[in-house]
Design an enzyme around this catalytic site. Structure first.
Site, PDB file in Angstrom:
ATOM      1  N   GLU A  38      35.502  -0.995  -6.832  1.00  0.00           N
ATOM      2  CA  GLU A  38      35.065  -0.322  -8.048  1.00  0.00           C
ATOM      3  C   GLU A  38      36.316  -0.112  -8.900  1.00  0.00           C
ATOM      4  OE1 GLU A  38      33.162   3.532  -7.628  1.00  0.00           O
ATOM      5  OE2 GLU A  38      33.001   3.690  -9.804  1.00  0.00           O
ATOM      6  N   ARG A 265      37.564   1.658   8.481  1.00  0.00           N
ATOM      7  CA  ARG A 265      38.541   1.647   7.400  1.00  0.00           C
ATOM      8  C   ARG A 265      39.925   1.961   7.949  1.00  0.00           C
ATOM      9  NH1 ARG A 265      38.274   4.636   2.692  1.00  0.00           N
ATOM     10  NH2 ARG A 265      36.171   3.900   2.449  1.00  0.00           N
ATOM     11  N   LYS A 275      41.078   7.351  -3.442  1.00  0.00           N
ATOM     12  CA  LYS A 275      41.473   7.109  -4.825  1.00  0.00           C
ATOM     13  C   LYS A 275      41.475   8.416  -5.619  1.00  0.00           C
ATOM     14  CE  LYS A 275      38.828   3.304  -5.322  1.00  0.00           C
ATOM     15  NZ  LYS A 275      38.155   2.149  -5.915  1.00  0.00           N
TER      16      LYS A 275
END
Ligand code: ATP
Ligand code: MG
Length: 560
Positions: A38, A265, A275
């Site tokens: 994104e 992850r 982020k």
């Protein structure tokens, strides 16, 4: 910390799945992956792992890998991020198939599919307040409550949804929901939101839309539209998978479906990786931008002196796991140290200089000494470094009253100046504050390296730079940004409380050997005895700036 040479031996679970699919000729043997960021921030080392995995698998199996921007949230997205993401992927050494793709290019198709779902009685417009909708969803152990709008007539839903699209309603006035199952044990199946109203321009589609699809309504279909065969994602999406399957089963025919595979992850010790948190550090000026060399962003690592190869090796080393774990950040540092050891030329740089005068060396004279550029690189060659009567050494390579085990310079002691002479400290001078200003030595003129007397051995060897030939530089010594192993893992404390106040030390008056006069941004060197350093992007011919990438040895594992 020990790092075993655990280079690749067996297939990981994703490779096993792919090989099984190839064996069964699923998708006619096509292998097509994607990396779907994104564009709401810069990529970090966790994304690098995902990039290496997806593009790496595509390369390995002669397949393709798309870059797709999942740009469904215009409030937080920006072209600046799109551009940085492309730059980072290319820098890591990967190429995507065709042009980059964008979920926003599918907005028309997604809209048509939503209309189809409404017509089939599988979606409805809900006008309740967001808080009420959340409340009605219930909890996993207790079924939710149906919305009073759930059985609204199809015609009315169609009319309202079109009105939503045409901008007839305010932001937040209503949403489009899938009609699935309000008692499902999977909360994502409890009539999830498909579309929301957002009167907000999009960085690509401009003002065309004032409704935007939710990520969950866009992601699976985007994979489908692109013909993705293996949709590799992180574990948190496992529970979304039934919803992605449900949407596709309602709107498309045939057997082809992207196959979603989840992996753990990357979490790194001493690092924050979300982020949102990284954005906070940038916005609150706690670091100097997204590419601050202390940031775990790919652009930060690049500026710090990490090489693409070192990051790819790191990703390969950590492999893929099915369960969450934390990787020691020391392993990342090890990977760059290992690679720079192979490729970085050795040079002399004195970071905290103190002057040494060799009293028996003729004034006005200088000579050349030849030094090997990189003992690890047979083709590395050698270079000439000038030597003269006045040189700089590191301030902490001298002690007025050294203990026995200090094998560097002290009154009456001998050391070798690497590549040159053995010198003996005869005297020194201090200023009124007690700081050493000059050290006086005599050289054993028969002891020059490579010469007849070179075999004489002394315990210590120091690096040095000839004062008259030295070039000046600023060196920024970077260290880890956080002092805590898991800065974001404390319930009652903000992660910023754990920032390392000494993560950046600026050394403004360093002295470098003259071979470094023509460096350019990004060049890496080993400053002998000190570590690996690279030329910063702010460096210029008049004002050289270097960043420390890593010290020669891992000093953190000892601190614990
Ligand atoms: P963050 O959680 O850091 O905000 P994100 O997941 O929101 O990141 P996306 O842009 O959605 O960021 O991620 C793009 C791809 O990178 C996704 O497929 C995601 O699974 C993967 N990814 C994100 N973070 C990691 C990580 N720490 N380790 C491995 N892959 C990751
Ligand atoms: Mg995400």
């Amino acid at each position: 910390m020990d790092f075993p040479e655990n280079e690749k031996q067996s297939l990981n679970f994703i490779e096993q799945i792919i090989e099984e699919d190839l064996k069964n000729n699923n998708n006619e043997g096509r292998i097509h992956l994607r990396f779907p960021p994104e564009p709401n921030g810069y990529l970090h080392i966790g994304h690098a792992k995902s990039i290496c995995l997806n593009f790496g698998l595509a390369n390995h199996y002669n397949g393709l890998c798309n870059l797709r921007f999942d740009d469904t949230n215009p409030e937080k997205e920006d072209v600046e991020y799109v551009e940085s993401i492309m730059e980072d992927i290319q820098w890591l050494g990967f190429e995507w198939d065709q042009e980059a793709y964008y979920a926003s290019d599918y907005f028309d198709q997604l809209y048509d599919w939503a209309v189809k779902l409404i017509k089939d009685g599988k979606a409805y417009v809900d006008e309740q307040a967001q808080s009420l909708i959340s409340e009605q969803r219930g909890v996993p152990t207790r079924p939710g409550i149906n919305s009073p709008y759930r059985d609204r007539p199809i015609e009315e839903n169609l009319r309202l949804f079109e009105g939503m699209k045409n901008g007839e309603f305010e932001t937040g006035a209503m949403i489009l929901r899938a009609k699935i199952d309000m008692s499902s044990p999977n909360m994502h199946m409890r009539d999830p939101i498909m579309y929301r109203i957002l009167h907000q321009d999009h960085h690509r589609s401009g003002d065309k839309w004032c409704i935007y699809p939710m990520y969950d309504y866009a992601h699976g279909q985007s994979d489908f539209i692109e013909g993705i065969t293996h949709s590799v994602c992180t574990l948190e999406f496992e529970i979304h998978r039934p919803l992605y399957d449900w949407f596709l089963d309602q709107i498309v025919e045939g057997n082809y479906r992207p196959r979603q595979i989840e992996f753990a992850r990357l979490n790194l010790s001493y690092t924050v990786m979300s982020k949102r948190k990284l954005l906070q550090l940038v916005e609150e000026n706690l670091v100097n931008g997204w590419d601050d060399p202390r940031m775990p962003t790919i652009s930060g690592l690049r500026r710090r002196g990490y090489t693409p190869e070192s990051i790819r090796r790191f990703a390969e080393r950590i492999g893929v796991a099915k369960r969450d774990n934390v990787i020691d950040v020391g392993l990342l540092e090890f990977s760059v140290r290992e690679h720079l050891n192979e490729i970085a030329p050795r040079v002399f740089a004195v970071l905290n200089p103190v002057k040494v005068i060799i009293t028996n060396y003729p004034e006005g004279q200088s000579e050349e000494v030849e030094l090997i550029n990189n003992p690890e690189d047979p083709e590395g060659g050698s270079r000439i470094v000038p030597f003269s009567r006045e040189i700089y050494i590191e301030r902490d390579d001298f002690m007025e009253d050294p203990p026995k085990k200090f094998f560097r310079m002290g009154p009456g002691r001998e050391v070798r100046l690497k590549g040159a002479y053995i010198v003996k400290c005869e005297d020194y001078k201090k200023d009124e504050n007690g700081a050493i200003t000059e050290i006086y030595c005599t050289a054993d003129m028969d002891s020059k390296s490579g010469g007849a007397g070179a075999s004489r051995k002394v315990k210590g060897t120091l690096h040095w730079v000839s004062a008259q030939h030295a070039i000046d530089a600023e060196v920024r010594v970077y260290d880890r940004l956080f002092l805590d192993e898991d800065p974001a893992g404390h319930k009652d404390k903000d992660f910023k409380e754990f920032m390392n106040p000494e993560s950046l030390k600026v050394l403004p008056a360093c002295k470098l050997e003259p071979s470094l006069a023509d460096v350019k941004a990004g060049d890496s060197f080993q400053f002998q005895r000190l570590g690996y350093f690279c030329v910063d992007k702010e460096s210029s011919a008049d004002a050289l700036v270097f960043n420390r990438t890593v010290p020669l040895r891992d000093s953190w594992s000892k601190r614990k």
